[in-house]
Motif scaffolding. Structure first.
Motif, PDB file in Angstrom:
ATOM      1  N   LEU A 254       1.106  -1.371  -0.367  1.00  0.00           N
ATOM      2  CA  LEU A 254      -0.313   0.061   0.332  1.00  0.00           C
ATOM      3  C   LEU A 254       0.890   1.416  -0.107  1.00  0.00           C
ATOM      4  N   SER A 255       2.137   1.119   0.249  1.00  0.00           N
ATOM      5  CA  SER A 255       2.647   2.664   0.469  1.00  0.00           C
ATOM      6  C   SER A 255       4.406   1.787   0.958  1.00  0.00           C
ATOM      7  N   MET A 256       5.364   2.288  -0.537  1.00  0.00           N
ATOM      8  CA  MET A 256       6.408   2.017  -0.204  1.00  0.00           C
ATOM      9  C   MET A 256       7.131   2.459  -1.721  1.00  0.00           C
ATOM     10  N   PHE A 257       8.742   1.898  -1.046  1.00  0.00           N
ATOM     11  CA  PHE A 257       9.433   2.574  -2.722  1.00  0.00           C
ATOM     12  C   PHE A 257       9.502   1.873  -3.387  1.00  0.00           C
ATOM     13  N   GLU A 258       9.987   2.646  -4.626  1.00  0.00           N
ATOM     14  CA  GLU A 258      10.083   2.058  -5.973  1.00  0.00           C
ATOM     15  C   GLU A 258      11.863   1.811  -5.405  1.00  0.00           C
ATOM     16  N   GLY A 259      12.305   0.695  -6.703  1.00  0.00           N
ATOM     17  CA  GLY A 259      12.604  -0.955  -6.370  1.00  0.00           C
ATOM     18  C   GLY A 259      13.993   0.197  -6.717  1.00  0.00           C
ATOM     19  N   ILE A 260      14.531   0.899  -8.082  1.00  0.00           N
ATOM     20  CA  ILE A 260      15.756   1.835  -7.949  1.00  0.00           C
ATOM     21  C   ILE A 260      16.489   2.735  -6.517  1.00  0.00           C
ATOM     22  N   SER A 261      14.996   3.593  -6.681  1.00  0.00           N
ATOM     23  CA  SER A 261      15.732   4.037  -5.743  1.00  0.00           C
ATOM     24  C   SER A 261      16.178   3.825  -4.673  1.00  0.00           C
ATOM     25  N   ILE A 262      15.632   3.014  -4.054  1.00  0.00           N
ATOM     26  CA  ILE A 262      15.746   2.151  -2.542  1.00  0.00           C
ATOM     27  C   ILE A 262      17.635   1.327  -2.868  1.00  0.00           C
ATOM     28  N   LEU A 263      17.282   0.991  -4.296  1.00  0.00           N
ATOM     29  CA  LEU A 263      19.042   0.436  -4.517  1.00  0.00           C
ATOM     30  C   LEU A 263      19.809   1.295  -4.989  1.00  0.00           C
ATOM     31  N   SER A 264      19.702   2.841  -5.442  1.00  0.00           N
ATOM     32  CA  SER A 264      20.978   3.711  -5.250  1.00  0.00           C
ATOM     33  C   SER A 264      21.517   4.032  -4.309  1.00  0.00           C
ATOM     34  N   ALA A 265      21.140   3.686  -3.103  1.00  0.00           N
ATOM     35  CA  ALA A 265      20.578   4.585  -2.203  1.00  0.00           C
ATOM     36  C   ALA A 265      21.110   3.412  -1.033  1.00  0.00           C
ATOM     37  N   LEU A 266      21.040   2.247  -0.942  1.00  0.00           N
ATOM     38  CA  LEU A 266      21.627   0.284  -0.416  1.00  0.00           C
ATOM     39  C   LEU A 266      23.575   0.658  -0.791  1.00  0.00           C
ATOM     40  N   SER A 267      23.121   1.386  -2.694  1.00  0.00           N
ATOM     41  CA  SER A 267      24.506   0.671  -2.987  1.00  0.00           C
ATOM     42  C   SER A 267      26.124   1.505  -2.063  1.00  0.00           C
ATOM     43  N   MET A 268      25.620   2.698  -1.873  1.00  0.00           N
ATOM     44  CA  MET A 268      26.379   3.694  -1.200  1.00  0.00           C
ATOM     45  C   MET A 268      26.432   3.615   0.493  1.00  0.00           C
ATOM     46  N   VAL A 269      25.689   1.987   0.970  1.00  0.00           N
ATOM     47  CA  VAL A 269      26.504   2.187   2.041  1.00  0.00           C
ATOM     48  C   VAL A 269      26.804   0.498   2.510  1.00  0.00           C
ATOM     49  N   THR A 270      26.535   0.006   1.043  1.00  0.00           N
ATOM     50  CA  THR A 270      27.680  -1.361   1.202  1.00  0.00           C
ATOM     51  C   THR A 270      28.515  -1.472   0.321  1.00  0.00           C
ATOM     52  N   LYS A 271      29.637  -2.584   0.192  1.00  0.00           N
ATOM     53  CA  LYS A 271      30.494  -2.570  -0.483  1.00  0.00           C
ATOM     54  C   LYS A 271      30.296  -4.092  -1.771  1.00  0.00           C
ATOM     55  N   SER A 272      29.614  -4.847  -1.528  1.00  0.00           N
ATOM     56  CA  SER A 272      29.753  -6.647  -2.056  1.00  0.00           C
ATOM     57  C   SER A 272      28.839  -7.019  -2.354  1.00  0.00           C
ATOM     58  N   ILE A 273      27.685  -6.759  -1.854  1.00  0.00           N
ATOM     59  CA  ILE A 273      26.193  -7.686  -1.976  1.00  0.00           C
ATOM     60  C   ILE A 273      25.480  -6.885  -3.586  1.00  0.00           C
ATOM     61  N   GLY A 274      25.366  -7.763  -4.575  1.00  0.00           N
ATOM     62  CA  GLY A 274      24.219  -7.583  -5.342  1.00  0.00           C
ATOM     63  C   GLY A 274      23.116  -7.067  -5.172  1.00  0.00           C
ATOM     64  N   LEU A 275      22.614  -5.923  -6.319  1.00  0.00           N
ATOM     65  CA  LEU A 275      21.468  -4.891  -5.955  1.00  0.00           C
ATOM     66  C   LEU A 275      20.406  -5.302  -6.815  1.00  0.00           C
ATOM     67  N   ILE A 276      18.942  -6.146  -7.034  1.00  0.00           N
ATOM     68  CA  ILE A 276      18.676  -6.961  -7.849  1.00  0.00           C
ATOM     69  C   ILE A 276      17.019  -5.845  -7.211  1.00  0.00           C
ATOM     70  N   ALA A 277      16.691  -5.144  -8.681  1.00  0.00           N
ATOM     71  CA  ALA A 277      14.956  -4.395  -9.007  1.00  0.00           C
ATOM     72  C   ALA A 277      14.235  -5.213 -10.157  1.00  0.00           C
ATOM     73  N   THR A 278      12.983  -5.307  -9.498  1.00  0.00           N
ATOM     74  CA  THR A 278      11.593  -5.978  -9.903  1.00  0.00           C
ATOM     75  C   THR A 278      11.144  -5.084 -10.931  1.00  0.00           C
ATOM     76  N   ILE A 279      11.089  -4.654 -11.988  1.00  0.00           N
ATOM     77  CA  ILE A 279      10.468  -3.517 -13.014  1.00  0.00           C
ATOM     78  C   ILE A 279       9.876  -4.753 -14.409  1.00  0.00           C
ATOM     79  N   ALA A 280       8.887  -4.733 -14.062  1.00  0.00           N
ATOM     80  CA  ALA A 280       7.564  -5.062 -14.805  1.00  0.00           C
ATOM     81  C   ALA A 280       7.735  -4.391 -16.288  1.00  0.00           C
ATOM     82  N   THR A 281       7.954  -5.300 -17.485  1.00  0.00           N
ATOM     83  CA  THR A 281       7.903  -5.248 -19.278  1.00  0.00           C
ATOM     84  C   THR A 281       6.418  -4.660 -19.851  1.00  0.00           C
ATOM     85  N   SER A 282       5.755  -4.733 -18.838  1.00  0.00           N
ATOM     86  CA  SER A 282       4.134  -4.627 -19.598  1.00  0.00           C
ATOM     87  C   SER A 282       4.001  -2.739 -19.120  1.00  0.00           C
TER      88      SER A 282
END
Ligand SMILES: Cc1cc2nc3c(=O)[nH]c(=O)nc-3n(C[C@H](O)[C@H](O)[C@H](O)COP(=O)(O)O)c2cc1C
Length: 381
Positions: free
Chosen positions: A70-98
């Motif tokens: 009902l109230s959540m952030f968009e994935g690429i925005s979250i992962l961009s932020a997380l990329s700056m506080v992590t070093k090795s872990i992968g970052l996978i976002a779901t985006i619909a092709t439809s």
């Protein structure tokens, strides 16, 4: 070939993917809109040597849906932020092709890949047809979703190879910024999308982002066999998964690809305790937040840490779980798993004990090969 280790990916779901998870006393009730919550979970997963963070998504909401959606952030925005506080872990976002636009998605995910220094992945799903009404595509219907997805993936893959690896010279002395012969426009003309290209993002340290997909139908399998490197699958039936894996891998082989580099990722929600009794108490606690008479579907992996590790090894050895995708049923789900089960899996040599500094990318974590550009690949006779 060296045997690939079991991979662990954590799906962070904000307040949880049930109707009642948000009520737990240890769960911040605003977790789905709290970047601090995501940062805390991301660091926890990286300390546990997980291979990646995964974010599911939704395209259409309404009353009655789970609170997280009902109230959540968009994935690429979250992962961009997380990329700056992590070093090795992968970052996978779901985006619909439809619903998205292929040039935009290619650019967003490639940017995340460069920002994170080669750690991005994309879960390309059709999503349910409800989203058509949100994304100005009400003139289309369910039958358009897979033909659209096929075009979408061909375009994104093409755009990710817009530049050869050594296209950018950036030599101040000679004044040469790039080699135009190593720039490749696409000129794609489809029924749904037409894209000239090239993309204005160069290739990353891992070549290009890793593509995941999720679905179950035959149309889904055909496209996944051609374009996916990992599949998120329902994880609740061992026998179903066995048949599904065999069928998918057969189709991958038919595409001339190696089934070994096509990773099965069933979603699991383990509940672990020091003892069987403790695990059952945790299950009971989670159920206590549900309306009277409601019960949690029994997880595949529940019990003492030893017992859960044993079951996980069985699924892994049977070839139906190359990646274990973990969703938390309760707020301590990741913590319990990392503290109690990961050390046992490490002792058994099933998961690695540290990140590989030689290949600090998502592909490196998943032991997937580097994808050569389609313009430099040697022609197989
Ligand atoms: C394991 C799994 C995970 C999925 N995750 C999502 C998701 O995060 N968001 C979403 O909108 N749809 C999700 N879907 C729905 C699919 O995108 C698709 O709409 C659905 O599977 C129907 O297509 P199919 O009959 O080809 O499988 C998921 C489906 C499966 C099987």
């Amino acid at each position: 070939m060296r045997e690939r280790k079991l991979k662990l990916i954590g799906n962070i779901d904000g307040v949880g993917w049930s109707h009642t998870g948000w009520k737990h006393h240890d769960m911040p009730s605003n977790a789905s809109e709290s970047i601090n919550h995501y940062v805390e979970k991301a660091k926890q997963l990286e300390n546990g040597k997980f291979d990646a963070i995964f974010l599911a998504d939704v395209s259409h909401i309404g009353p009655g849906m789970i609170p997280h959606y009902l109230s959540m952030f968009e994935g690429i925005s979250i992962l961009s932020a997380l990329s700056m506080v992590t070093k090795s872990i992968g970052l996978i976002a779901t985006i619909a092709t439809s619903y998205a636009d292929p040039f935009t998605v290619a650019r967003q995910v490639a940017s995340l890949d460069k920002i994170s220094n080669g750690r991005a992945g994309w879960n390309a799903i059709t999503s349910n047809p409800g989203g058509l009404a949100n994304y100005s595509r009400s003139h289309l219907s369910k039958s358009d979703l897979y033909p659209m997805k096929k075009e979408f993936l061909e375009i994104v893959e093409g755009l990710w190879d817009s530049y050869e690896d050594d296209a950018f010279i950036r030599d101040k002395e000679s004044g040469i910024f790039y080699d135009p012969r190593k720039m490749h426009p696409l000129y794609y003309k489809g029924k749904y999308f037409s894209v000239d290209g090239p993309l204005n993002v160069s290739r990353s340290r891992q070549g290009r982002p890793v593509i995941f997909q999720a679905g179950t139908s035959s149309d889904f399998m055909d496209i996944a066999a051609k374009h996916a490197e990992g599949i998120m699958a329902p994880g609740d039936h061992f026998d179903y998964l066995k048949g599904y894996t065999a069928e998918l891998k057969r189709r991958v082989q038919d595409q001339g690809r190696s089934p070994d580099d096509f990773l099965m990722m069933p979603a699991q929600n383990p509940i672990v305790g020091e003892t069987e009794k403790e695990a059952l108490e945790k299950l009971k606690e989670i159920e206590s937040f549900m309306p009277i008479g409601h019960r949690l579907p029994r997880p595949q992996f529940i019990g003492s840490a030893e017992n859960v590790a044993e079951q996980i090894e069985h699924w892994y050895r049977e070839g139906i779980m190359d990646i274990m995708l973990i969703r938390q049923n309760g707020p301590s789900g990741f913590e319990d798993f990392i503290k109690l089960v990961v050390p046992i899996l490490q002792d058994r040599g099933i998961v690695r004990t540290d990140y590989n500094d030689d290949q600090p990318t998502l592909r490196g974590n998943l032991e997937l090969p580097y994808p050569e550009s389609m313009y430099t690949k040697s022609v197989r006779l």
